[in-house]
Design a protein around this motif. Structure first.
Motif, PDB file in Angstrom:
ATOM      1  N   GLN A   1       0.799  -1.226   0.000  1.00 41.34           N
ATOM      2  CA  GLN A   1       0.000   0.000   0.000  1.00 41.34           C
ATOM      3  C   GLN A   1       0.832   1.277   0.000  1.00 41.34           C
TER       4      GLN A   1
ATOM      5  N   LEU B   1      -2.926   6.882  -4.091  1.00 40.16           N
ATOM      6  CA  LEU B   1      -3.067   5.703  -3.249  1.00 40.16           C
ATOM      7  C   LEU B   1      -3.741   4.572  -4.011  1.00 40.16           C
ATOM      8  N   SER B   2      -3.131   3.410  -3.946  1.00 41.46           N
ATOM      9  CA  SER B   2      -3.734   2.165  -4.404  1.00 41.46           C
ATOM     10  C   SER B   2      -2.956   1.038  -3.747  1.00 41.46           C
ATOM     11  N   THR B   3      -3.504  -0.162  -3.811  1.00 44.81           N
ATOM     12  CA  THR B   3      -2.831  -1.326  -3.236  1.00 44.81           C
ATOM     13  C   THR B   3      -2.449  -2.275  -4.356  1.00 44.81           C
TER      14      THR B   3
ATOM     15  N   VAL C   1      -7.990   0.078  -5.552  1.00 45.59           N
ATOM     16  CA  VAL C   1      -8.311   0.827  -4.336  1.00 45.59           C
ATOM     17  C   VAL C   1      -9.070  -0.095  -3.391  1.00 45.59           C
TER      18      VAL C   1
ATOM     19  N   ASP D   1      -6.974   1.778   1.624  1.00 44.08           N
ATOM     20  CA  ASP D   1      -6.573   3.009   0.942  1.00 44.08           C
ATOM     21  C   ASP D   1      -7.471   4.170   1.335  1.00 44.08           C
TER      22      ASP D   1
END
Length: 223
Positions: A55, A70-72, A82, A86
């Motif tokens: 993350q 932001l993203s994983t 997302v 997040d």
């Protein structure tokens, strides 16, 4: 991985995450900063917030701004999504920004993707992955994703086989929804034309005076 759809993400943005906008893969924001010292203080505070595996925030500092995306990353496929984690991190980052007196300007976020028409993305995908990222294996579903985001994503738009010449490349410009119409109007005022608005606000196709097309994309009206 608990992946969220666009509609879920947009509901969260509307109900308390107003600093953020959904782009192609991540949610993103931009904060105004007074200089490098205030930018560094903000980034240092963000670095103290716990993050889940895969993350790590993407942070970019520029003259007078800090961009955060932001993203994983899915450890199995390399895909970027997302997740609820997040959204929680976005809330924490927004809280830090407010505490430090920073102003969010999410209408200024953008993401550029390249799109290539092809009848066989499995055939050409490894070539473009190797060329753009140095490794042939960075193709996730229909998209080449550079793990370190050095270059724009390249996604393959499935098409029938055809004779050349034909425009096979186009740009996808992802924008905050509130600025998309303004950007389209600016392109038209500069000599462009709207080719297809039937899928707006999801995407609108515009073209320059030579007929070269580009899609102005937003997260609206997407699953």
């Amino acid at each position: 991985m608990d992946m969220l759809g666009n509609r879920e993400i947009l509901r969260e943005i509307a109900s308390g995450l107003g600093d953020w906008r959904k782009l192609a893969q991540p949610i993103a924001t931009r904060y105004r900063v007074g200089g490098i010292a205030s930018a560094a203080a903000f980034v240092a505070a963000v670095a103290e917030v716990p993050v889940a595996v895969g993350q790590d925030p993407e942070i970019r500092l520029g003259r007078g701004f800090v961009d955060v995306a932001l993203s994983t990353v899915d450890g199995r496929t390399g895909g970027r999504w997302v997740t609820p984690d997040d959204l929680e991190l976005a809330r924490a980052i927004s809280g830090i920004a407010r505490a430090q007196g920073l102003i969010a300007v999410p209408g200024e976020v953008a993401q550029l993707e390249l799109a290539l028409d092809t009848a066989d993305d499995k055939l050409v995908g490894p070539f473009w992955s190797a060329l753009l990222t140095g490794e042939p294996g960075h193709v996730v579903e229909d998209t080449v994703l550079d793990p370190s985001n050095r270059v724009p994503n390249l996604w393959f738009q499935r098409t029938e086989r055809h004779e050349t010449p034909r425009q096979r490349w186009h740009l996808d410009l992802w924008l905050a929804p509130e600025v998309a119409e303004e950007r389209i109007a600016a392109a038209v005022a500069a000599g462009g034309t709207v080719v297809d608005a039937s899928k707006a606000p999801s995407f609108t196709v515009v073209a320059d005076l030579d007929g070269n097309r580009v899609c102005i994309c937003t997260a609206l009206d997407r699953e």
